[in-house]
Scaffold this motif. Structure first.
Motif, PDB file in Angstrom:
ATOM      1  N   ARG A  72      27.201 -15.997  -0.893  1.00 21.20           N
ATOM      2  CA  ARG A  72      28.923 -16.103  -0.924  1.00 21.20           C
ATOM      3  C   ARG A  72      29.196 -16.634   0.282  1.00 21.20           C
ATOM      4  O   ARG A  72      28.853 -15.924   1.706  1.00 21.20           O
TER       5      ARG A  72
ATOM      6  N   GLN B 241      34.650 -18.838  -0.852  1.00 22.23           N
ATOM      7  CA  GLN B 241      35.290 -17.665  -1.502  1.00 22.23           C
ATOM      8  C   GLN B 241      36.381 -17.091  -0.827  1.00 22.23           C
ATOM      9  O   GLN B 241      37.267 -16.735  -1.551  1.00 22.23           O
TER      10      GLN B 241
ATOM     11  N   SER C 260      25.644 -22.093  -2.028  1.00 21.76           N
ATOM     12  CA  SER C 260      26.677 -21.499  -2.829  1.00 21.76           C
ATOM     13  C   SER C 260      25.806 -20.935  -4.117  1.00 21.76           C
ATOM     14  O   SER C 260      26.444 -20.071  -4.836  1.00 21.76           O
TER      15      SER C 260
ATOM     16  N   THR D 297      36.029  -9.746   2.821  1.00 20.05           N
ATOM     17  CA  THR D 297      35.130 -10.152   1.949  1.00 20.05           C
ATOM     18  C   THR D 297      34.239  -9.234   1.139  1.00 20.05           C
ATOM     19  O   THR D 297      33.555  -9.398   0.270  1.00 20.05           O
TER      20      THR D 297
ATOM     21  N   HIS E 231      31.968 -18.313   3.073  1.00 20.92           N
ATOM     22  CA  HIS E 231      33.619 -18.059   3.601  1.00 20.92           C
ATOM     23  C   HIS E 231      33.690 -18.789   5.011  1.00 20.92           C
ATOM     24  O   HIS E 231      32.581 -19.204   5.450  1.00 20.92           O
TER      25      HIS E 231
END
Length: 237
Positions: free
Chosen positions: A130, A156, A126, A181, A132
């Motif tokens: 990013r 995220q 992190s 995203t 997900h």
């Protein structure tokens, strides 16, 4: 080190599967099923909890396969898996099947068992990427899982198949997630445990992949990377 540096320069987004990749589905499910067996069912059968769980998994896996093909709705999947399990135990009680379903759905997401190294790996990644989640699971349960397990701060965005209108390995699931995203295929990686659904699906879509294979299952596919521990991601990225 050079390859790691190149990965840092090209990768911006890392997409994870949730169940059996970060969240230890098998352990959490087993704990929940054992608890409910002794609370709601043990007095009505001579069968051991272990055998009950084995029968449940047989029906659950078949019904999940039907759900992923669009043959049944999630509401049918949820209680039908218990109804069929009870029937095999000689118990015909639809009310009990629905009670079991509601209790399982409420309690299972409260479990917090993660695969070894999950928090350490997510904390490390992190700082550079990013992160997900793309999951075929249901929104109401998957959100609770990541919250209760303490990994929400690292994530995220999470995309479910219900939201996307497509299930992995369909291209639409990946396409929706990338659009949501702001990611692009060329700067994204998919990490997952299911070879066909996560890895082959992502590959067909054009994404690089990391096959999380802790059981070291044999296969003939050639993913971009293959790991047996999540901590190995720290050495790749």
């Amino acid at each position: 080190m050079l390859q790691k540096l190149l990965n840092r320069l090209t990768v911006r987004h890392i997409f994870f599967d949730l169940d059996r990749t970060l969240w230890d589905f098998e352990m959490n499910s087993r704990e929940t099923l054992e608890e409910l067996f002794y609370e709601l069912l043990a007095s009505r059968t001579n069968m051991a909890a272990e055998e009950f769980i084995k029968i449940y998994h047989k029906h659950n896996e078949r019904l999940w396969s039907e759900y992923q093909k669009g043959a049944i709705k999630k509401e049918m999947l949820r209680w039908k898996r218990f109804q069929l399990t009870f029937k095999e135990l000689g118990i015909v009680d639809n009310a009990l099947a629905q009670q079991f379903d509601k209790a399982y759905i409420a309690r299972s997401p409260q479990k917090t068992n993660l695969f070894p190294g999950t928090i350490e790996t997510l904390l490390y990644l992190s700082k550079h990427y990013r992160l997900h989640i793309i999951t075929n699971g249901f929104l109401e349960t998957q959100s609770l899982k990541i919250d209760n397990a303490g990994i929400t701060p690292f994530i995220q965005h999470m995309t479910t198949s219900e939201e996307a209108g497509h299930q992995k390995p369909e291209a639409g699931a990946f396409e929706y997630s990338l659009k949501k995203t702001g990611a692009k295929v060329k700067n994204s990686i998919m990490v997952g445990d299911d070879l066909e659904i996560d890895i082959v699906g992502a590959s067909n879509f054009g994404m690089k992949q990391v096959f999380f294979n802790p059981e070291k299952q044999k296969h003939n596919f050639h993913p971009t990377w293959e790991i047996v521990s999540l901590l190995e991601l720290k050495h790749i990225f």
